[in-house]
Design a protein around this motif. Structure first.
Motif, mmCIF file in Angstrom:
data_model
loop_
_atom_site.group_PDB
_atom_site.id
_atom_site.type_symbol
_atom_site.label_atom_id
_atom_site.label_comp_id
_atom_site.label_asym_id
_atom_site.label_seq_id
_atom_site.Cartn_x
_atom_site.Cartn_y
_atom_site.Cartn_z
ATOM 1 N N UNK A 73 0.767 -1.098 0.133
ATOM 2 C CA UNK A 73 0.089 0.011 -0.036
ATOM 3 C C UNK A 73 0.900 1.191 -0.022
ATOM 4 N N UNK A 74 0.694 2.328 -0.582
ATOM 5 C CA UNK A 74 1.218 3.595 -0.566
ATOM 6 C C UNK A 74 0.501 4.442 0.503
ATOM 7 N N UNK A 75 1.376 5.312 0.982
ATOM 8 C CA UNK A 75 0.721 6.088 2.078
ATOM 9 C C UNK A 75 -0.315 7.185 1.379
ATOM 10 N N UNK A 76 -1.033 7.874 2.478
ATOM 11 C CA UNK A 76 -1.909 9.015 2.204
ATOM 12 C C UNK A 76 -1.070 9.783 1.233
ATOM 13 N N UNK A 77 -2.016 10.535 0.440
ATOM 14 C CA UNK A 77 -1.102 11.481 -0.502
ATOM 15 C C UNK A 77 -2.152 12.729 -0.685
ATOM 16 N N UNK A 78 -1.607 14.003 -0.020
ATOM 17 C CA UNK A 78 -2.315 15.039 -0.020
ATOM 18 C C UNK A 78 -2.025 15.894 -1.131
ATOM 19 N N UNK A 79 -3.275 16.353 -1.797
ATOM 20 C CA UNK A 79 -3.437 17.245 -2.806
ATOM 21 C C UNK A 79 -4.230 18.219 -2.688
ATOM 22 N N UNK A 80 -4.051 19.442 -3.157
ATOM 23 C CA UNK A 80 -4.544 20.776 -3.124
ATOM 24 C C UNK A 80 -5.016 21.074 -4.607
ATOM 25 N N UNK A 81 -6.316 21.668 -4.940
ATOM 26 C CA UNK A 81 -6.652 21.970 -6.214
ATOM 27 C C UNK A 81 -7.531 23.039 -6.028
ATOM 28 N N UNK A 82 -7.461 24.145 -6.729
ATOM 29 C CA UNK A 82 -6.451 24.702 -7.659
ATOM 30 C C UNK A 82 -5.281 25.057 -6.716
ATOM 31 N N UNK A 83 -4.000 25.264 -7.086
ATOM 32 C CA UNK A 83 -2.809 25.889 -6.401
ATOM 33 C C UNK A 83 -2.593 27.200 -6.507
ATOM 34 N N UNK A 84 -3.429 27.967 -7.122
ATOM 35 C CA UNK A 84 -3.693 29.460 -7.287
ATOM 36 C C UNK A 84 -5.003 29.828 -7.185
ATOM 37 N N UNK A 85 -5.765 30.754 -6.373
ATOM 38 C CA UNK A 85 -6.960 31.346 -6.517
ATOM 39 C C UNK A 85 -6.771 32.810 -6.984
ATOM 40 N N UNK A 143 -9.174 19.714 -1.178
ATOM 41 C CA UNK A 143 -8.267 19.265 -0.511
ATOM 42 C C UNK A 143 -8.470 17.606 -0.850
ATOM 43 N N UNK A 144 -7.687 16.720 -1.313
ATOM 44 C CA UNK A 144 -8.094 15.687 -1.659
ATOM 45 C C UNK A 144 -7.023 14.507 -1.158
ATOM 46 N N UNK A 145 -7.173 13.173 -0.832
ATOM 47 C CA UNK A 145 -6.293 12.125 -0.515
ATOM 48 C C UNK A 145 -6.175 11.106 -1.760
ATOM 49 N N UNK A 146 -5.101 11.388 -2.597
ATOM 50 C CA UNK A 146 -5.008 10.466 -3.665
ATOM 51 C C UNK A 146 -4.090 9.413 -3.394
ATOM 52 N N UNK A 147 -3.975 8.962 -2.244
ATOM 53 C CA UNK A 147 -3.307 8.002 -1.938
ATOM 54 C C UNK A 147 -3.993 6.411 -1.371
ATOM 55 N N UNK A 148 -3.508 5.671 -0.803
ATOM 56 C CA UNK A 148 -4.208 4.298 -0.700
ATOM 57 C C UNK A 148 -4.535 3.940 1.016
ATOM 58 N N UNK A 207 -9.750 11.795 5.754
ATOM 59 C CA UNK A 207 -10.339 11.725 4.285
ATOM 60 C C UNK A 207 -9.846 10.317 3.833
ATOM 61 N N UNK A 208 -10.933 9.456 3.721
ATOM 62 C CA UNK A 208 -10.681 8.251 3.159
ATOM 63 C C UNK A 208 -10.086 8.231 2.043
ATOM 64 N N UNK A 209 -9.591 7.174 1.517
ATOM 65 C CA UNK A 209 -8.934 6.913 0.029
ATOM 66 C C UNK A 209 -9.983 7.673 -0.734
ATOM 67 N N UNK A 210 -9.319 8.353 -1.681
ATOM 68 C CA UNK A 210 -10.248 9.029 -2.806
ATOM 69 C C UNK A 210 -11.253 10.296 -2.307
ATOM 70 N N UNK A 211 -11.269 10.570 -0.987
ATOM 71 C CA UNK A 211 -12.234 11.406 -0.678
ATOM 72 C C UNK A 211 -11.440 12.866 -0.786
ATOM 73 N N UNK A 212 -12.410 13.871 -0.927
ATOM 74 C CA UNK A 212 -11.920 15.223 -0.935
ATOM 75 C C UNK A 212 -12.842 16.100 0.117
ATOM 76 N N UNK A 232 0.480 13.320 5.873
ATOM 77 C CA UNK A 232 1.120 12.589 4.610
ATOM 78 C C UNK A 232 2.782 12.565 4.855
ATOM 79 N N UNK A 233 3.499 11.645 4.819
ATOM 80 C CA UNK A 233 4.759 11.368 5.125
ATOM 81 C C UNK A 233 5.711 11.999 3.917
ATOM 82 N N UNK A 234 5.114 12.103 2.677
ATOM 83 C CA UNK A 234 5.842 12.658 1.726
ATOM 84 C C UNK A 234 5.798 14.333 1.592
ATOM 85 N N UNK A 235 4.546 14.792 1.638
ATOM 86 C CA UNK A 235 4.081 16.290 1.532
ATOM 87 C C UNK A 235 3.103 16.520 2.689
#
Length: 158
Positions: A16-28, A45-50, A80-85, A110-113
């Motif tokens: 399994x991969x760790x959770x993955x934090x994502x923010x969109x858009x990166x500029x408002x 804000x989304x969780x793109x990890x597993x 945030x569950x896997x795939x949740x935003x 998120x251990x990476x970001x």
């Protein structure tokens, strides 16, 4: 020499991969904000990890000349569950004329970001855009320059 008995123990392995934090858009980009009129935009804000992602904080930086706030802040740690935003609404209210820059910041496990940001930009007040960047006068000829106020308040030209 005595031999030891070999025992096989069944083990299930999975990757399994760790959770993955994502923010969109990166500029408002709020553009022109009328004085004392709140304008809102959303950032997701989304969780793109597993594996589940723990959001520990979400905030916006204060800025001189404008009020910047989250309409729907976190109320404690949020998973945030896997795939949740989760959508956050950022509100900007210009208190005076000027250009404003701020940022939305979310922190997680998120251990990476562990931290992600979205920059915010807005302006308020008059903004004069001339039709020409410069005008060269040679002699007595007439030159026409158009001035356009693309701002949010009346411009006074003396």
């Amino acid at each position: 020499m005595r031999r030891q008995a070999l025992h096989l123990i069944p083990v299930k392995l999975w990757c399994s991969t760790p959770p993955a934090l994502d923010v969109s858009p990166t500029r408002l980009t709020f553009g022109g904000v009328p004085l004392l009129t709140p304008i809102e935009q959303s950032v997701v804000v989304s969780n793109n990890g597993s594996t589940p992602l723990l959001l520990t904080s979400a905030s916006v930086a204060s800025v001189d000349g404008a009020t910047v706030d989250l309409v729907n802040p976190l109320s404690g740690n949020t998973v945030l569950a896997v795939g949740e935003s989760r959508e956050f609404t950022v509100r900007v209210t210009a208190q005076s004329a000027g250009d404003f820059e701020s940022e939305f910041v979310v922190e997680s496990d998120d251990p990476v970001l562990p931290q992600a940001k979205a920059t915010l930009a807005a302006h308020s007040g008059p903004r004069i855009d001339p039709s020409a960047a410069g005008v060269l006068f040679c002699g007595a000829e007439t030159k026409v320059v158009t001035l356009v106020n693309t701002g949010t308040t009346t411009a006074a030209i003396n």
